[in-house]
Design an enzyme around this catalytic site. Structure first.
Site, short mmCIF file in Angstrom:
data_model
loop_
_atom_site.label_atom_id
_atom_site.label_comp_id
_atom_site.label_asym_id
_atom_site.label_seq_id
_atom_site.Cartn_x
_atom_site.Cartn_y
_atom_site.Cartn_z
N THR A 260 -11.48 6.32 5.17
CA THR A 260 -11.55 5.10 4.37
C THR A 260 -11.55 3.88 5.28
OG1 THR A 260 -10.32 6.22 2.62
CG2 THR A 260 -10.46 3.83 2.50
N ASN B 272 -3.32 9.49 -0.13
CA ASN B 272 -3.37 10.84 0.42
C ASN B 272 -2.00 11.42 0.72
OD1 ASN B 272 -6.13 10.97 0.21
ND2 ASN B 272 -6.52 10.37 2.34
N ARG C 271 -7.25 11.23 10.35
CA ARG C 271 -8.27 10.17 10.24
C ARG C 271 -8.38 9.51 8.86
NH1 ARG C 271 -13.84 11.40 13.15
NH2 ARG C 271 -14.04 13.03 11.57
N ASP C 272 -7.47 9.82 7.96
CA ASP C 272 -7.50 9.14 6.65
C ASP C 272 -6.10 9.05 6.06
OD1 ASP C 272 -8.78 7.75 4.64
OD2 ASP C 272 -9.49 9.52 3.57
N VAL C 273 -5.15 8.62 6.88
CA VAL C 273 -3.76 8.46 6.41
C VAL C 273 -3.68 7.20 5.55
CG1 VAL C 273 -1.36 8.11 7.11
CG2 VAL C 273 -2.86 9.61 8.46
#
Length: 204
Positions: free
Chosen positions: A81, A45, A39-41
Site C-alpha cells: 500500500t 493487516n 512490505r505491507d504492515v
C-alpha cells in the site's frame, strides 16, 4: 482489524498498544530472521485475536500477498500500500515525495532498499496511530519529539524506529528488547514458553 477497532474506540492506552506492537514485532522478527519481509504492515493487516473486557490481548499479522524473500537483503521492487506507511527510502525509489519524518529531505537516498527496515518504519507509523488514534501528518519525528502526551519510553522507541537512515533503525529483535516492553515481556514470554518462538503470531 485494528483500523476498525480504532475507528470505533479511538486511541489505545500505551499499555495496550505495547501488547499489540510487541506481538507484531514477534511476527516480523520471525519473518526477517528467515529472509522474508512483509512490505505491507498497516492497521488493516493486523487482526485482533482476543479481547478481554474491551482490551486487546492477542493480534495476528495478516495478508502476505506483498511479502518477499530478502536473500540479497535489498529490494528493487515494491508491492503493498502506497502512502503514509511507506519508509522514505521506498518513496524515493518510487519517485514519490520524500518524507524523512523531520519534514525535510532525507539524507539517505539509495536506489534500492532493505525490506526489513522498511517494515520497521511502517510498524512505527502504526504504533503512533495506535497511541494517538490518528495517522500522523507531516514531520512525524518532530511531532513525536514535541508531544508531551506520549511517554518518554514510547517517544524513545518511536524515534529509534523512525531513523531516516535505515541502517540506524532498530531491528525487530532489538526493538523487542526496548524498555517500553518491560511489562509486556514478562507476560508474553511466560505464555510463549512452550511455543519456543515458532512464529505463533503469524497466520499460516
Amino acid at each position: 482489524d485494528l483500523l476498525e477497532h480504532l475507528q470505533k474506540r479511538g486511541q489505545c492506552p500505551e499499555a495496550e498498544a505495547a501488547i499489540v506492537v510487541y506481538q507484531i514485532l514477534q511476527a516480523l522478527a520471525f519473518m526477517h530472521e528467515r529472509d522474508m519481509c512483509h512490505r505491507d504492515v498497516k492497521l488493516e493487516n493486523v487482526l485482533i485475536g482476543d479481547l478481554q473486557h474491551g482490551t486487546i490481548t492477542n493480534v495476528k499479522l495478516s495478508d502476505y500477498g506483498a511479502a518477499a524473500l530478502c536473500r540479497c537483503k535489498r529490494r528493487r521492487t515494491f508491492r503493498g500500500t502506497k502512502g503514509i506507511m511507506m519508509a522514505p527510502e521506498v518513496m524515493q525509489m518510487l519517485n514519490c515525495k520524500v518524507w524523512d519524518g523531520d519534514g525535510g529531505p532525507t539524507l539517505y537516498r539509495p536506489s534500492d532498499y532493505d525490506g526489513r527496515k522498511a517494515d520497521i518504519w511502517s510498524l512505527a507509523v502504526l504504533m503512533f496511530a495506535l497511541i494517538k488514534g490518528v495517522y500522523p501528518r507531516g514531520a512525524l519525528r518532530r511531532q513525536i519529539s514535541r508531544d508531551g502526551t506520549i511517554s518518554y519510553g514510547a517517544r524513545n522507541l518511536l524515534l529509534s524506529l523512525l531513523a531516516a537512515d535505515p541502517a540506524c533503525r532498530l531491528s525487530a529483535r532489538e526493538a523487542m528488547r526496548h524498555d517500553w516492553f518491560a511489562d509486556v515481556r514478562k507476560v508474553v514470554e511466560h505464555d510463549d514458553t512452550e511455543k519456543k518462538d515458532n512464529g505463533g503470531c503469524i497466520i499460516q
